[in-house]
Design an enzyme around this catalytic site. Structure first.
Site, PDB file in Angstrom:
ATOM      1  N   ARG A  48      57.313  48.259  70.869  1.00 40.17           N
ATOM      2  CA  ARG A  48      58.046  49.462  70.492  1.00 40.17           C
ATOM      3  C   ARG A  48      57.564  50.688  71.259  1.00 40.17           C
ATOM      4  NH1 ARG A  48      60.810  49.073  65.587  1.00 40.17           N
ATOM      5  NH2 ARG A  48      61.602  51.124  66.163  1.00 40.17           N
ATOM      6  N   ASP A  62      63.423  45.891  69.988  1.00 40.33           N
ATOM      7  CA  ASP A  62      63.278  45.814  68.537  1.00 40.33           C
ATOM      8  C   ASP A  62      63.556  44.382  68.104  1.00 40.33           C
ATOM      9  OD1 ASP A  62      63.370  46.021  65.799  1.00 40.33           O
ATOM     10  OD2 ASP A  62      64.904  47.587  65.735  1.00 40.33           O
ATOM     11  N   GLY A  91      53.910  42.387  64.143  1.00 38.82           N
ATOM     12  CA  GLY A  91      54.018  42.413  62.687  1.00 38.82           C
ATOM     13  C   GLY A  91      53.672  43.782  62.143  1.00 38.82           C
ATOM     14  N   TYR A 154      53.710  41.065  52.714  1.00 38.55           N
ATOM     15  CA  TYR A 154      53.026  40.595  53.927  1.00 38.55           C
ATOM     16  C   TYR A 154      52.615  39.136  53.795  1.00 38.55           C
ATOM     17  CZ  TYR A 154      49.629  40.639  57.775  1.00 38.55           C
ATOM     18  OH  TYR A 154      48.932  40.373  58.933  1.00 38.55           O
ATOM     19  N   LYS A 158      53.888  35.957  56.119  1.00 37.93           N
ATOM     20  CA  LYS A 158      52.938  35.231  56.959  1.00 37.93           C
ATOM     21  C   LYS A 158      52.799  33.767  56.538  1.00 37.93           C
ATOM     22  CE  LYS A 158      51.691  38.410  59.893  1.00 37.93           C
ATOM     23  NZ  LYS A 158      51.945  38.266  61.342  1.00 37.93           N
ATOM     24  N   ILE A 187      39.722  41.287  61.488  1.00 33.84           N
ATOM     25  CA  ILE A 187      39.432  41.459  62.912  1.00 33.84           C
ATOM     26  C   ILE A 187      38.975  42.895  63.157  1.00 33.84           C
ATOM     27  CG2 ILE A 187      40.340  41.128  65.234  1.00 33.84           C
ATOM     28  CD1 ILE A 187      40.447  38.612  63.448  1.00 33.84           C
TER      29      ILE A 187
END
Length: 248
Positions: A48, A62, A91, A154, A158, A187
């Site tokens: 984006r 998009d 995501g 979420y 996932k 992470i």
């Protein structure tokens, strides 16, 4: 192209491959793109905004728009050839407790994380089927298997990637195409760095490894799944979470 070393093994392709990593402008996606660039592949991304790693062809698009996905793939194919490796990484999150989560919060996250991934996989698979080879790696999350407070949207998006990858495997596995899932844990990215220190400490305490992962540790697993060494790995879910989820 090198010869096979054993009956049934996949040829080891030595020429650069056309690799598409969605959302390569930051975090895990950026590390994944950098890993493939370092290996000599032709790497592109659909993103984006933001800056990109050196050597990555950026196509602004998009993934919630089918026409935009098709146009982006057409541009990448013209520059690099048919996509041989797709890493669906893009995501978003819109965390909120269940009773406060709006329809828009839920639908927006699912449209990007799940349906957006589907749009990219569907488009990439057309050429992969013709070539009778391809690597599809879907970036999930430990939250998709482990759950997360305030992350119903979420986690749902996932976890659904597992069913997607395994269905693709059953459909396309006989055509030299693999579809696997990587499920990262916490992470060390700008997103986790922005968390309050006490929350970071609590998260680390729950991880057997006692630390957050570096983005390149996820990138290494993705790169393996895209390699000839992983030709017989299909429909798998690989956790990269320091033991947090223990496979769940």
């Amino acid at each position: 192209m090198a010869e096979n070393t054993a009956a049934g093994t996949e040829p080891r392709r030595v020429e650069p491959r056309s690799v598409l990593v969605t959302g390569a402008n930051r975090g895990i996606g950026r590390a994944i793109a950098e890993r493939f660039v370092a290996a000599g592949d032709r790497v592109a991304t659909i993103y984006r905004s933001g800056d990109l790693p050196a050597g990555v062809l950026g196509v602004v698009g998009d993934i919630t728009d089918t026409a935009a996905v098709d146009a982006a793939f057409t541009e990448v194919e013209a520059a690099h050839g048919p996509v041989e490796v797709l890493v669906a990484n893009a995501g978003i999150t819109r965390d909120q407790l269940l009773m406060r989560m709006t329809d828009e919060d839920f639908e927006t996250v699912v449209d990007v994380n799940l349906t957006g991934t589907f749009r990219c996989v569907r488009r990439a698979s057309k050429q992969m089927i013709r070539m009778r080879r391809g690597r599809i790696v879907l970036i999930s999350s430990v939250v998709g298997l482990y759950g997360g407070q305030g992350q119903v949207n979420y986690a749902a998006s996932k976890s659904a990637l597992v069913g997607m990858a395994r269905s693709i495997t059953r459909e396309l596995g006989g055509r030299g195409i693999t579809a696997n899932v990587v499920a990262p844990g916490f992470i060390d990215t700008a997103m986790t760095a922005a968390l309050p220190e006490e929350r970071q400490q609590a998260y680390r305490a729950a991880i057997p490894a006692g630390r957050f992962a570096q983005p390149d540790e996820v990138a290494g697993v993705v790169h393996f799944l895209a390699s000839a060494d992983a030709a017989y790995v299909n429909g798998a879910v690989i956790p990269v979470d320091g033991g947090l989820g223990m496979g769940h």
